[in-house]
Design a protein around this motif. Structure first.
Motif, PDB file in Angstrom:
ATOM      1  N   ASN A 255      -5.813  13.041  -6.058  1.00 49.36           N
ATOM      2  CA  ASN A 255      -6.030  12.183  -7.217  1.00 49.36           C
ATOM      3  C   ASN A 255      -5.372  10.812  -7.123  1.00 49.36           C
ATOM      4  OD1 ASN A 255      -7.659  13.523  -9.471  1.00 49.36           O
ATOM      5  ND2 ASN A 255      -6.413  15.164  -8.622  1.00 49.36           N
ATOM      6  N   ILE A 256      -4.791  10.489  -5.981  1.00 56.96           N
ATOM      7  CA  ILE A 256      -4.299   9.134  -5.765  1.00 56.96           C
ATOM      8  C   ILE A 256      -5.525   8.219  -5.727  1.00 56.96           C
ATOM      9  CG2 ILE A 256      -3.195   7.611  -4.077  1.00 56.96           C
ATOM     10  CD1 ILE A 256      -1.566  10.095  -3.173  1.00 56.96           C
ATOM     11  N   GLY A 257      -5.438   7.080  -6.378  1.00 55.49           N
ATOM     12  CA  GLY A 257      -6.577   6.156  -6.437  1.00 55.49           C
ATOM     13  C   GLY A 257      -7.127   5.794  -5.070  1.00 55.49           C
ATOM     14  N   PHE A 258      -6.250   5.554  -4.094  1.00 53.17           N
ATOM     15  CA  PHE A 258      -6.699   5.216  -2.739  1.00 53.17           C
ATOM     16  C   PHE A 258      -7.515   6.353  -2.140  1.00 53.17           C
ATOM     17  CE2 PHE A 258      -2.525   2.899  -2.980  1.00 53.17           C
ATOM     18  CZ  PHE A 258      -3.058   1.618  -3.063  1.00 53.17           C
ATOM     19  N   GLU A 259      -7.057   7.585  -2.348  1.00 55.83           N
ATOM     20  CA  GLU A 259      -7.779   8.749  -1.803  1.00 55.83           C
ATOM     21  C   GLU A 259      -9.088   8.972  -2.531  1.00 55.83           C
ATOM     22  OE1 GLU A 259      -7.183  10.158   0.934  1.00 55.83           O
ATOM     23  OE2 GLU A 259      -5.131   9.488   1.280  1.00 55.83           O
ATOM     24  N   ARG A 260      -9.091   8.783  -3.838  1.00 55.82           N
ATOM     25  CA  ARG A 260     -10.327   8.965  -4.597  1.00 55.82           C
ATOM     26  C   ARG A 260     -11.401   7.999  -4.108  1.00 55.82           C
ATOM     27  NH1 ARG A 260      -9.148   8.186 -10.371  1.00 55.82           N
ATOM     28  NH2 ARG A 260     -11.298   8.785 -10.620  1.00 55.82           N
TER      29      ARG A 260
ATOM     30  N   PHE B 229       0.834  -1.203   0.000  1.00 53.27           N
ATOM     31  CA  PHE B 229       0.000   0.000   0.000  1.00 53.27           C
ATOM     32  C   PHE B 229       0.870   1.256   0.000  1.00 53.27           C
ATOM     33  CE2 PHE B 229      -1.822   3.449   2.553  1.00 53.27           C
ATOM     34  CZ  PHE B 229      -3.009   3.706   1.878  1.00 53.27           C
ATOM     35  N   TYR B 230       1.851   1.299   0.898  1.00 54.31           N
ATOM     36  CA  TYR B 230       2.680   2.497   1.008  1.00 54.31           C
ATOM     37  C   TYR B 230       3.566   2.695  -0.218  1.00 54.31           C
ATOM     38  CZ  TYR B 230       0.978   3.134   5.701  1.00 54.31           C
ATOM     39  OH  TYR B 230       0.158   3.345   6.780  1.00 54.31           O
ATOM     40  N   VAL B 231       4.089   1.614  -0.776  1.00 52.92           N
ATOM     41  CA  VAL B 231       4.909   1.724  -1.996  1.00 52.92           C
ATOM     42  C   VAL B 231       4.058   2.270  -3.135  1.00 52.92           C
ATOM     43  CG1 VAL B 231       6.163   0.403  -3.754  1.00 52.92           C
ATOM     44  CG2 VAL B 231       6.564  -0.062  -1.323  1.00 52.92           C
ATOM     45  N   TRP B 232       2.865   1.710  -3.310  1.00 59.38           N
ATOM     46  CA  TRP B 232       1.960   2.149  -4.375  1.00 59.38           C
ATOM     47  C   TRP B 232       1.531   3.599  -4.130  1.00 59.38           C
ATOM     48  CZ3 TRP B 232      -2.142  -1.553  -6.731  1.00 59.38           C
ATOM     49  CH2 TRP B 232      -2.901  -0.892  -7.704  1.00 59.38           C
ATOM     50  N   TYR B 233       1.141   3.912  -2.902  1.00 58.89           N
ATOM     51  CA  TYR B 233       0.648   5.245  -2.545  1.00 58.89           C
ATOM     52  C   TYR B 233       1.700   6.310  -2.879  1.00 58.89           C
ATOM     53  CZ  TYR B 233      -1.895   8.725   0.279  1.00 58.89           C
ATOM     54  OH  TYR B 233      -2.599   9.824   0.693  1.00 58.89           O
ATOM     55  N   ILE B 234       2.908   6.100  -2.401  1.00 60.94           N
ATOM     56  CA  ILE B 234       3.966   7.097  -2.613  1.00 60.94           C
ATOM     57  C   ILE B 234       4.336   7.199  -4.089  1.00 60.94           C
ATOM     58  CG2 ILE B 234       6.399   7.616  -2.139  1.00 60.94           C
ATOM     59  CD1 ILE B 234       5.844   6.403   0.718  1.00 60.94           C
ATOM     60  N   THR B 235       4.429   6.060  -4.768  1.00 61.11           N
ATOM     61  CA  THR B 235       4.762   6.070  -6.198  1.00 61.11           C
ATOM     62  C   THR B 235       3.701   6.818  -6.993  1.00 61.11           C
ATOM     63  OG1 THR B 235       5.926   3.956  -5.980  1.00 61.11           O
ATOM     64  CG2 THR B 235       5.235   4.609  -8.202  1.00 61.11           C
ATOM     65  N   GLU B 236       2.436   6.513  -6.734  1.00 65.12           N
ATOM     66  CA  GLU B 236       1.364   7.195  -7.460  1.00 65.12           C
ATOM     67  C   GLU B 236       1.352   8.685  -7.145  1.00 65.12           C
ATOM     68  OE1 GLU B 236      -3.446   6.910  -8.311  1.00 65.12           O
ATOM     69  OE2 GLU B 236      -2.497   5.346  -7.095  1.00 65.12           O
TER      70      GLU B 236
ATOM     71  N   ILE C 265       2.834  15.129 -12.879  1.00 66.51           N
ATOM     72  CA  ILE C 265       1.809  15.431 -13.881  1.00 66.51           C
ATOM     73  C   ILE C 265       1.100  16.747 -13.572  1.00 66.51           C
ATOM     74  CG2 ILE C 265      -0.444  14.700 -14.784  1.00 66.51           C
ATOM     75  CD1 ILE C 265       0.606  11.773 -14.430  1.00 66.51           C
ATOM     76  N   TYR C 266       0.617  16.907 -12.323  1.00 69.81           N
ATOM     77  CA  TYR C 266      -0.195  18.073 -11.956  1.00 69.81           C
ATOM     78  C   TYR C 266       0.623  19.272 -11.493  1.00 69.81           C
ATOM     79  CZ  TYR C 266      -4.147  14.824 -12.065  1.00 69.81           C
ATOM     80  OH  TYR C 266      -5.091  13.905 -12.439  1.00 69.81           O
ATOM     81  N   LYS C 267       1.874  19.037 -11.117  1.00 68.72           N
ATOM     82  CA  LYS C 267       2.748  20.089 -10.595  1.00 68.72           C
ATOM     83  C   LYS C 267       2.160  20.780  -9.364  1.00 68.72           C
ATOM     84  CE  LYS C 267       4.828  20.866 -15.134  1.00 68.72           C
ATOM     85  NZ  LYS C 267       4.814  19.488 -15.400  1.00 68.72           N
ATOM     86  N   ASP C 268       1.379  20.023  -8.613  1.00 67.89           N
ATOM     87  CA  ASP C 268       0.726  20.519  -7.397  1.00 67.89           C
ATOM     88  C   ASP C 268       0.585  19.330  -6.458  1.00 67.89           C
ATOM     89  OD1 ASP C 268      -1.461  20.972  -5.514  1.00 67.89           O
ATOM     90  OD2 ASP C 268      -1.942  22.764  -6.679  1.00 67.89           O
TER      91      ASP C 268
END
Length: 109
Positions: A79-84, A55-62, A69-72
């Motif tokens: 916009n991380i899938g887990f947060e969405r 989870f943490y590897v995916w979360y941080i990588t995403e 991409i967003y520069k923000d």
């Protein structure tokens, strides 16, 4: 679910953070709502599905990819899938009863 109120975690600007299934909440903030707790419970389920470290590897990588991409960094976080998945469903207190395994996968990309 254990909730620890702290003046250090999470960083200012956030109400709560889930670290390894323990919720840390800002001490100066009001008591966490059921919606926020549900949001963090959704993250706990995601963690369990990916054996926590995944989870943490995916979360941080995403997050890093979306920050590029967003520069923000906050827009990237939202916009991380887990947060969405968690934000879209935290108001539904029955969500975890009916959620499909790996439900976050539909929120990636």
């Amino acid at each position: 679910m254990k909730i620890i109120y702290s003046k250090y975690l999470p960083v200012k600007g956030f109400r709560a953070i889930n670290l390894f299934g323990i919720i840390f909440a800002r001490k100066e903030q009001p008591e966490l709502s059921r919606q926020i707790i549900n949001h963090e419970l959704i993250h706990t389920r995601q963690m369990l599905e990916l054996l926590v470290i995944g989870f943490y590897v995916w979360y941080i990588t995403e997050w890093v990819i979306k920050w590029i991409i967003y520069k923000d960094r906050l827009l990237a976080y939202r916009n991380i899938g887990f947060e969405r998945e968690a934000f879209d469903n935290d108001a539904n207190l029955d969500y975890l009863k009916y959620r499909r395994r790996y439900g976050f996968a539909g929120y990636v990309l």
